[in-house]
Design a protein around this motif. Structure first.
Motif, PDB file in Angstrom:
ATOM      1  N   THR A  85     -75.496  58.935  46.667  1.00 25.04           N
ATOM      2  CA  THR A  85     -76.645  59.701  46.197  1.00 25.04           C
ATOM      3  C   THR A  85     -77.377  58.917  45.117  1.00 25.04           C
ATOM      4  O   THR A  85     -76.823  58.003  44.511  1.00 25.04           O
ATOM      5  CB  THR A  85     -76.216  61.061  45.621  1.00 25.04           C
ATOM      6  N   SER A  86     -78.622  59.295  44.889  1.00 24.30           N
ATOM      7  CA  SER A  86     -79.407  58.645  43.838  1.00 24.30           C
ATOM      8  C   SER A  86     -80.555  59.568  43.426  1.00 24.30           C
ATOM      9  O   SER A  86     -80.980  60.419  44.212  1.00 24.30           O
ATOM     10  CB  SER A  86     -79.976  57.315  44.352  1.00 24.30           C
ATOM     11  N   PRO A  87     -81.044  59.406  42.183  1.00 22.52           N
ATOM     12  CA  PRO A  87     -80.481  58.554  41.140  1.00 22.52           C
ATOM     13  C   PRO A  87     -79.279  59.238  40.500  1.00 22.52           C
ATOM     14  O   PRO A  87     -78.939  60.364  40.869  1.00 22.52           O
ATOM     15  CB  PRO A  87     -81.632  58.423  40.137  1.00 22.52           C
ATOM     16  N   HIS A  88     -78.639  58.574  39.549  1.00 23.82           N
ATOM     17  CA  HIS A  88     -77.525  59.213  38.856  1.00 23.82           C
ATOM     18  C   HIS A  88     -78.055  60.047  37.692  1.00 23.82           C
ATOM     19  O   HIS A  88     -79.164  59.825  37.210  1.00 23.82           O
ATOM     20  CB  HIS A  88     -76.527  58.164  38.355  1.00 23.82           C
ATOM     21  N   LEU A  89     -77.256  61.009  37.261  1.00 21.49           N
ATOM     22  CA  LEU A  89     -77.657  61.875  36.155  1.00 21.49           C
ATOM     23  C   LEU A  89     -77.190  61.325  34.813  1.00 21.49           C
ATOM     24  O   LEU A  89     -77.952  61.287  33.849  1.00 21.49           O
ATOM     25  CB  LEU A  89     -77.097  63.278  36.357  1.00 21.49           C
ATOM     26  N   GLN A  90     -75.927  60.926  34.755  1.00 18.85           N
ATOM     27  CA  GLN A  90     -75.364  60.436  33.495  1.00 18.85           C
ATOM     28  C   GLN A  90     -74.728  59.059  33.629  1.00 18.85           C
ATOM     29  O   GLN A  90     -74.863  58.235  32.746  1.00 18.85           O
ATOM     30  CB  GLN A  90     -74.308  61.430  32.979  1.00 18.85           C
ATOM     31  N   ARG A  91     -74.035  58.830  34.749  1.00 17.96           N
ATOM     32  CA  ARG A  91     -73.261  57.595  34.908  1.00 17.96           C
ATOM     33  C   ARG A  91     -73.656  56.893  36.207  1.00 17.96           C
ATOM     34  O   ARG A  91     -73.826  57.545  37.240  1.00 17.96           O
ATOM     35  CB  ARG A  91     -71.753  57.911  34.935  1.00 17.96           C
ATOM     36  N   TRP A  92     -73.732  55.597  36.150  1.00 15.92           N
ATOM     37  CA  TRP A  92     -74.044  54.814  37.347  1.00 15.92           C
ATOM     38  C   TRP A  92     -73.029  55.066  38.454  1.00 15.92           C
ATOM     39  O   TRP A  92     -73.362  55.058  39.636  1.00 15.92           O
ATOM     40  CB  TRP A  92     -74.056  53.328  37.005  1.00 15.92           C
ATOM     41  N   THR A  93     -71.783  55.276  38.060  1.00 10.64           N
ATOM     42  CA  THR A  93     -70.708  55.438  39.033  1.00 10.64           C
ATOM     43  C   THR A  93     -70.829  56.720  39.848  1.00 10.64           C
ATOM     44  O   THR A  93     -70.175  56.858  40.881  1.00 10.64           O
ATOM     45  CB  THR A  93     -69.349  55.408  38.308  1.00 10.64           C
ATOM     46  N   GLU A  94     -71.681  57.668  39.415  1.00 13.86           N
ATOM     47  CA  GLU A  94     -71.887  58.905  40.163  1.00 13.86           C
ATOM     48  C   GLU A  94     -72.429  58.650  41.563  1.00 13.86           C
ATOM     49  O   GLU A  94     -72.257  59.466  42.473  1.00 13.86           O
ATOM     50  CB  GLU A  94     -72.894  59.805  39.453  1.00 13.86           C
ATOM     51  N   ARG A  95     -73.102  57.527  41.740  1.00 13.80           N
ATOM     52  CA  ARG A  95     -73.790  57.260  43.000  1.00 13.80           C
ATOM     53  C   ARG A  95     -72.829  57.031  44.167  1.00 13.80           C
ATOM     54  O   ARG A  95     -73.237  57.123  45.333  1.00 13.80           O
ATOM     55  CB  ARG A  95     -74.694  56.028  42.848  1.00 13.80           C
ATOM     56  N   TYR A  96     -71.585  56.691  43.863  1.00 18.16           N
ATOM     57  CA  TYR A  96     -70.621  56.347  44.905  1.00 18.16           C
ATOM     58  C   TYR A  96     -69.390  57.240  44.779  1.00 18.16           C
ATOM     59  O   TYR A  96     -68.721  57.248  43.742  1.00 18.16           O
ATOM     60  CB  TYR A  96     -70.203  54.879  44.782  1.00 18.16           C
ATOM     61  N   ARG A  97     -69.097  57.976  45.839  1.00 18.50           N
ATOM     62  CA  ARG A  97     -67.956  58.883  45.829  1.00 18.50           C
ATOM     63  C   ARG A  97     -67.172  58.700  47.127  1.00 18.50           C
ATOM     64  O   ARG A  97     -67.757  58.576  48.211  1.00 18.50           O
ATOM     65  CB  ARG A  97     -68.428  60.337  45.716  1.00 18.50           C
ATOM     66  N   VAL A  98     -65.865  58.717  47.017  1.00 19.00           N
ATOM     67  CA  VAL A  98     -64.984  58.701  48.187  1.00 19.00           C
ATOM     68  C   VAL A  98     -64.064  59.904  48.063  1.00 19.00           C
ATOM     69  O   VAL A  98     -63.388  60.070  47.040  1.00 19.00           O
ATOM     70  CB  VAL A  98     -64.175  57.396  48.283  1.00 19.00           C
ATOM     71  N   ASP A  99     -64.062  60.743  49.089  1.00 23.99           N
ATOM     72  CA  ASP A  99     -63.281  61.988  49.081  1.00 23.99           C
ATOM     73  C   ASP A  99     -63.579  62.837  47.843  1.00 23.99           C
ATOM     74  O   ASP A  99     -62.675  63.447  47.256  1.00 23.99           O
ATOM     75  CB  ASP A  99     -61.783  61.684  49.165  1.00 23.99           C
ATOM     76  N   GLY A 100     -64.831  62.845  47.428  1.00 23.00           N
ATOM     77  CA  GLY A 100     -65.242  63.679  46.309  1.00 23.00           C
ATOM     78  C   GLY A 100     -64.946  63.106  44.945  1.00 23.00           C
ATOM     79  O   GLY A 100     -65.248  63.736  43.931  1.00 23.00           O
ATOM     80  N   ARG A 101     -64.377  61.899  44.905  1.00 18.67           N
ATOM     81  CA  ARG A 101     -64.041  61.286  43.623  1.00 18.67           C
ATOM     82  C   ARG A 101     -65.020  60.157  43.316  1.00 18.67           C
ATOM     83  O   ARG A 101     -65.216  59.250  44.129  1.00 18.67           O
ATOM     84  CB  ARG A 101     -62.605  60.752  43.629  1.00 18.67           C
ATOM     85  N   GLU A 102     -65.593  60.235  42.147  1.00 17.89           N
ATOM     86  CA  GLU A 102     -66.557  59.243  41.682  1.00 17.89           C
ATOM     87  C   GLU A 102     -65.891  57.875  41.505  1.00 17.89           C
ATOM     88  O   GLU A 102     -64.724  57.787  41.111  1.00 17.89           O
ATOM     89  CB  GLU A 102     -67.119  59.743  40.357  1.00 17.89           C
ATOM     90  N   SER A 103     -66.628  56.826  41.772  1.00 17.19           N
ATOM     91  CA  SER A 103     -66.116  55.473  41.565  1.00 17.19           C
ATOM     92  C   SER A 103     -65.764  55.254  40.096  1.00 17.19           C
ATOM     93  O   SER A 103     -66.383  55.835  39.200  1.00 17.19           O
ATOM     94  CB  SER A 103     -67.174  54.453  41.987  1.00 17.19           C
ATOM     95  N   THR A 104     -64.792  54.407  39.837  1.00 17.10           N
ATOM     96  CA  THR A 104     -64.484  54.017  38.459  1.00 17.10           C
ATOM     97  C   THR A 104     -65.388  52.861  38.053  1.00 17.10           C
ATOM     98  O   THR A 104     -65.957  52.160  38.902  1.00 17.10           O
ATOM     99  CB  THR A 104     -63.028  53.574  38.318  1.00 17.10           C
ATOM    100  N   ALA A 105     -65.528  52.648  36.765  1.00 19.50           N
ATOM    101  CA  ALA A 105     -66.344  51.537  36.268  1.00 19.50           C
ATOM    102  C   ALA A 105     -65.780  50.202  36.739  1.00 19.50           C
ATOM    103  O   ALA A 105     -66.527  49.280  37.089  1.00 19.50           O
ATOM    104  CB  ALA A 105     -66.415  51.587  34.747  1.00 19.50           C
ATOM    105  N   THR A 106     -64.458  50.087  36.782  1.00 14.80           N
ATOM    106  CA  THR A 106     -63.815  48.835  37.212  1.00 14.80           C
ATOM    107  C   THR A 106     -64.110  48.553  38.677  1.00 14.80           C
ATOM    108  O   THR A 106     -64.474  47.434  39.054  1.00 14.80           O
ATOM    109  CB  THR A 106     -62.296  48.912  36.987  1.00 14.80           C
ATOM    110  N   ALA A 107     -63.963  49.582  39.522  1.00 14.08           N
ATOM    111  CA  ALA A 107     -64.233  49.410  40.948  1.00 14.08           C
ATOM    112  C   ALA A 107     -65.718  49.124  41.197  1.00 14.08           C
ATOM    113  O   ALA A 107     -66.070  48.318  42.065  1.00 14.08           O
ATOM    114  CB  ALA A 107     -63.794  50.654  41.708  1.00 14.08           C
ATOM    115  N   PHE A 108     -66.575  49.771  40.436  1.00 11.47           N
ATOM    116  CA  PHE A 108     -68.019  49.570  40.543  1.00 11.47           C
ATOM    117  C   PHE A 108     -68.363  48.108  40.254  1.00 11.47           C
ATOM    118  O   PHE A 108     -69.091  47.463  41.021  1.00 11.47           O
ATOM    119  CB  PHE A 108     -68.703  50.503  39.546  1.00 11.47           C
ATOM    120  N   ALA A 109     -67.844  47.583  39.162  1.00 12.77           N
ATOM    121  CA  ALA A 109     -68.123  46.188  38.784  1.00 12.77           C
ATOM    122  C   ALA A 109     -67.580  45.224  39.827  1.00 12.77           C
ATOM    123  O   ALA A 109     -68.240  44.229  40.180  1.00 12.77           O
ATOM    124  CB  ALA A 109     -67.531  45.898  37.408  1.00 12.77           C
TER     125      ALA A 109
END
Length: 410
Positions: A85-109
């Motif tokens: 989804t886009s854009p994000h509301l608070q965190r960049w990691t909100e844009r990517y979710r797997v099984d309803g769980r938001e990406s972590t900053a480490t995985a995002f990077a």
């Protein structure tokens, strides 16, 4: 543009922001080559989008909420999902979710560290038609969901649909939630023109689910679908929706899709708009995972009772009442105003920020009828309308000057 490899989350964000152009390429003028940059990047990455089971969602409003409702239903039904989804509301990691769980900053990077060398090489080859910010964000979603082997990738379109980077997929289902006059500088100045852009996500023989649309928009979409041999199911026609307030003050919904019936309760605050988005998600879920309808009925009831899309009539507090909403069109502001009428609050204070492309008076008009005070600010200095300008516009439109205040930086 940073050319050193991304190693941290902050470096990743700097890399991505470096892809944002100060002078965006003309939208319609680049139609012939609109998706070539993202396709070039995806080819270098092994075409992760090819064969991905996708539900593609477009619309002037409601697409993010519909995506999150669909995610929750499919997860509850036992399917593995990926949601972009886009854009994000608070965190960049909100844009990517797997099984309803938001990406972590480490995985995002780590994800973007793999894309960065390819992006830089394409920039060096042809800076004018290298992948854009959104091209890269989209490609990352396809890589992630392909590697996670999701049963359903829920992909929210960016602007329009036809020329959008997300439209490189061969979706198994298209959903168009709404059509309004928005982004007219890019999509066209009429409802029919904008509907044509959103109808661009429809694929051959892939079912289409649509919200309650203006007559001219529905005609355009049905014509496009007919030409591609795709069936269309519309809310209020092939898909029935009935609502009722429960004794606890929540919103009960009953959705009838063909001969299947689903019941759910949406936690307050909820509106007819909320119910419509949930109904579209149910219809999409039935077409994706309807082989066991009893299981799907249980999944719908369980998932929707616990799902509260953030930033969409989001209840922060009841003492005092604090609601956050991302309404950005006239219809979404009207839906928000209708919901606010149901709150047992004596006074209403608005804190608002609008992007530079919005018509302040038109969007805020439904909310100003009940507002006792309005504070205008600029959430993003680069993209938000100047707060003093918005305040002056409201006053010129007849809203009492003593009740308006402009604060440039919240």
């Amino acid at each position: 543009m940073a050319r050193e490899p991304n190693r941290t989350f902050d470096q990743t964000i700097a890399f991505l922001m470096g892809l944002v152009r100060d002078d965006p390429r003309p939208y319609q003028a680049r139609a012939a080559r609109a998706q070539l940059p993202v396709r070039a990047l995806l080819a270098r990455l092994g075409d992760p989008h090819a064969g991905l089971p996708v539900v593609h969602i477009a619309g002037s409003k409601g697409k993010g909420s519909t995506a999150l409702y669909l995610e929750a239903i499919l997860n509850a039904a036992g399917l593995r999902t990926g949601t972009f989804t886009s854009p994000h509301l608070q965190r960049w990691t909100e844009r990517y979710r797997v099984d309803g769980r938001e990406s972590t900053a480490t995985a995002f990077a780590a994800l973007f560290a793999r894309l960065q060398p390819h992006v830089l090489e394409l920039l060096a080859e042809d800076p004018e038609f290298a992948p854009s910010f959104f091209d890269v964000m989209t490609a990352a979603a396809f890589v992630l969901f392909s590697e996670q082997r999701v049963d359903c990738a829920i992909i929210e379109a960016g602007i329009g649909g036809r020329l959008d980077a997300t439209n490189v997929v061969q979706a198994m289902l298209a959903c168009i939630t709404s059509v309004e006059l928005e982004h007219t500088d890019k999509l066209g100045a009429s409802i029919a023109a904008i509907a044509g852009e959103k109808a661009g996500i429809i694929k051959t023989a892939a079912p289409v689910v649509i919200g309650t649309l203006p007559e001219e928009a529905e005609a355009v979409i049905r014509a496009r679908a007919s030409g591609l041999g795709a069936s269309v199911s519309a809310l209020g026609q092939e898909i029935g929706l009935h609502t009722a307030i429960t004794p606890d003050g929540d919103l009960g919904i009953r959705v009838i899709d063909n001969e299947s019936e689903f019941h759910a309760v949406l936690p307050r605050p909820a509106s007819q708009c909320t119910a419509s988005n949930a109904a579209l998600a149910i219809a999409c879920a039935r077409r994706v995972a309807g082989n066991d309808e009893e299981r799907l009925r249980r999944a719908v009831a369980r998932a929707l009772a616990d799902t509260r899309p953030p930033g969409r009539m989001e209840l922060i507090s009841e003492h005092p009442w604090v609601i956050i909403d991302g309404a950005h069109t006239v219809a979404s502001a009207r839906a928000l105003a209708e919901m606010l009428k149901e709150l047992p609050a004596r006074r209403m204070h608005l804190l608002v920020s609008l992007s530079a492309t919005r018509d302040a008076c038109a969007v805020l008009a439904p909310l100003l009828e009940r507002a006792d005070r309005v504070v205008v600010t600029s959430a993003d200095p680069g993209r938000s309308m100047d707060s003093k300008r918005v305040a002056a516009t409201l006053i010129a439109g007849g809203y009492p000057a003593p009740r308006v205040r402009a604060i440039a930086d919240p």
